[in-house]
Design a protein around this motif. Structure first.
Motif, PDB file in Angstrom:
ATOM      1  N   SER A  71      78.392  67.505  -3.347  1.00 35.29           N
ATOM      2  CA  SER A  71      76.942  68.196  -2.590  1.00 35.29           C
ATOM      3  C   SER A  71      76.324  68.433  -3.719  1.00 35.29           C
ATOM      4  O   SER A  71      76.296  69.498  -4.668  1.00 35.29           O
ATOM      5  N   ASN A  84      72.430  71.335  -3.341  1.00 32.27           N
ATOM      6  CA  ASN A  84      71.686  72.428  -2.253  1.00 32.27           C
ATOM      7  C   ASN A  84      70.349  71.997  -2.681  1.00 32.27           C
ATOM      8  O   ASN A  84      69.418  72.418  -3.676  1.00 32.27           O
ATOM      9  N   SER A 141      81.947  79.575  -0.301  1.00 30.55           N
ATOM     10  CA  SER A 141      81.484  77.584  -1.000  1.00 30.55           C
ATOM     11  C   SER A 141      83.033  76.844  -0.970  1.00 30.55           C
ATOM     12  O   SER A 141      82.756  75.931  -0.449  1.00 30.55           O
ATOM     13  N   GLU A 167      67.339  74.541  -3.875  1.00 27.81           N
ATOM     14  CA  GLU A 167      67.383  74.892  -4.982  1.00 27.81           C
ATOM     15  C   GLU A 167      67.030  73.972  -6.457  1.00 27.81           C
ATOM     16  O   GLU A 167      66.860  74.230  -7.138  1.00 27.81           O
TER      17      GLU A 167
END
Length: 459
Positions: free
Chosen positions: A231, A233, A56, A236
């Motif tokens: 950012s 995700n 990441s 999730e």
């Protein structure tokens, strides 16, 4: 730029070795964007899909540096050719300073490989030290202009160079203060905006904050949410998976709120793409219905791309929205019934200059033709789509362009050729002023740029 072709550069520390490796990857991606003229986000996504080795942190350094290079390319390209080894490292180092990046060990490596003079190194280090003070704040674009002028004092840099010359020709701005505000917005990272669907906004905010997402309700629209700039995700995020959260820029949300669809109306989204505005229209219909009233309205979504319509249907299922159908454009003929709809939305294909903040590479990939070749197509789509508006119905025209060539001039030409329509006033949601033509500037509410106009078909 392959590291094997840089024999005289010596990476002596682990940080310098990683800086060296990052440089080669970023250079490969940067050149691929300019050579292929494909969007940077697509090229980066393809690269990471093929190279699973990056963690990441690696992805963040590579992605943010790449986009930073394009953000400041109007200045950086004046340093020389990116194919020159020393110049490339100077570009990387200057980009890290301008972006005020936190990965200093790697940026220091680029600064070392850039072979700066003692004076340049001393100045760069002072900038870094000042940025690390607890009281420091982000530099304005004018301050950053002073920074790069000091770092490379043989070159004359100006704020206006951060957007291509042709942009100022198709989007002239006489007010110097507004011009600087636009450049400032276009040179900053875009925020993430979203909408709450079928759930109270305060409930959505609480649930998002509970999972460490910086969610805040907007003052402009009842269902709008700011999610910060980090950012996320989405796969999730429970609210997203349940269809209660949709990512949509605040400027884009202006369009649905200008349409103001009622619960019992029939609407046609003529250029729906993957359906962001289709879902917004349906969500607004549900919000506008009384608690004891059935929502009898419906939305038909059309596009020329079958894959986009399939994605729309997938998103509608996730949101548990009914009364949304698709009708693909297969020819010049209308894919829907003439004079059938209470409202028709034409979110026309455009140059997308209003989204350059989100896609800084596009300002250097495109040229003026991206604006000049759109109005004829836009007028054609608007004219064809207008045939589906019933008497007394609304026709809404929108683009994510900031050029009058694609906006006001298209609408005025349409009205000259279609006297059964008239332009009506709309409220600018951020300034609260009434306009026939509403242009949303990126600096007004920390959003993209957008244009929208509303017309009525005369009885």
């Amino acid at each position: 730029m392959d590291t094997v072709n840089q024999p005289h550069l010596q990476a002596n520390t682990p940080a310098e070795k990683r800086a060296f490796s990052y440089s080669a990857t970023i250079k490969k991606l940067f050149d691929e964007v300019l050579d292929s003229k494909m969007p940077a986000d697509r090229i980066v996504a393809n690269y990471f899909r093929e190279h699973k080795k990056h963690g990441s942190k690696d992805r963040r350094v590579i992605r943010e540096t790449l986009f930073g290079l394009f953000r400041w390319w109007g200045w950086l390209k004046q340093l020389g050719s990116q194919h020159e080894q020393q110049t490339w490292y100077q570009m990387l180092s200057a980009c890290a300073l301008l972006e005020q990046h936190q990965w200093r060990p790697f940026a220091n490596g680029w600064q070392h490989f850039g072979d700066f003079t003692a004076e340049q190194n001393e100045y760069a280090n002072k900038v870094i030290e000042a940025a690390e003070l607890p009281s420091s704040s982000p530099l304005s674009v004018t301050q950053k202009n002073a920074l790069i002028c000091q770092l490379f004092n043989s070159i004359e840099f100006q704020e206006s160079q951060l957007l291509p010359d042709w942009f100022w020709d198709v989007c002239p701005i006489d007010n110097e203060a507004n011009k600087i505000q636009l450049i400032e917005a276009m040179s900053s990272r875009p925020p993430i905006w979203a909408r709450a669907q079928s759930i109270k906004t305060e409930t959505a905010v609480a649930q998002l904050q509970a999972v460490s997402i910086d969610a805040q309700a907007s003052d402009y629209f009842a269902d709008a949410l700011s999610l910060g700039s980090k950012s996320i995700n989405l796969n999730e995020v429970t609210l997203y998976k349940q269809g209660n959260l949709e990512i949509q820029d605040l400027a884009s949300q202006v369009i649905g709120n200008t349409c103001q669809p009622k619960a019992n109306e029939q609407w046609w989204d003529t250029c729906s793409g993957a359906g962001g505005k289709t879902l917004q229209l349906r969500s607004l219909m549900l919000q506008n219905a009384a608690s004891d009233t059935n929502v009898t309205g419906s939305i038909t979504a059309s596009d020329i791309r079958s894959k986009a319509l399939e994605e729309l249907k997938k998103r509608a299922r996730r949101a548990n929205f009914d009364n949304i159908t698709v009708a693909r454009w297969k020819s010049d003929d209308l894919p829907v019934t003439k004079e059938h709809f209470d409202g028709v939305l034409v979110d026309a294909p455009c140059s997308c200059t209003g989204t350059w903040r989100r896609n800084p590479d596009m300002r250097w990939i495109d040229d003026r033709s991206c604006v000049d070749n759109k109005p004829a197509l836009q007028l054609d789509i608007l004219t064809r789509s207008s045939k589906a508006v019933k008497s007394g119905g609304r026709l809404v025209y929108a683009t994510c362009s900031l050029s009058t060539l694609e906006n006001e001039q298209v609408v005025q030409q349409f009205l000259q050729q279609n006297t059964d329509f008239k332009l009506v006033m709309s409220e600018h949601p951020f300034t609260k002023k009434q306009h026939q033509h509403v242009t949303v500037w990126p600096y007004e509410a920390n959003s993209d740029g957008m244009y929208v106009a509303r017309m009525i078909k005369k009885n």
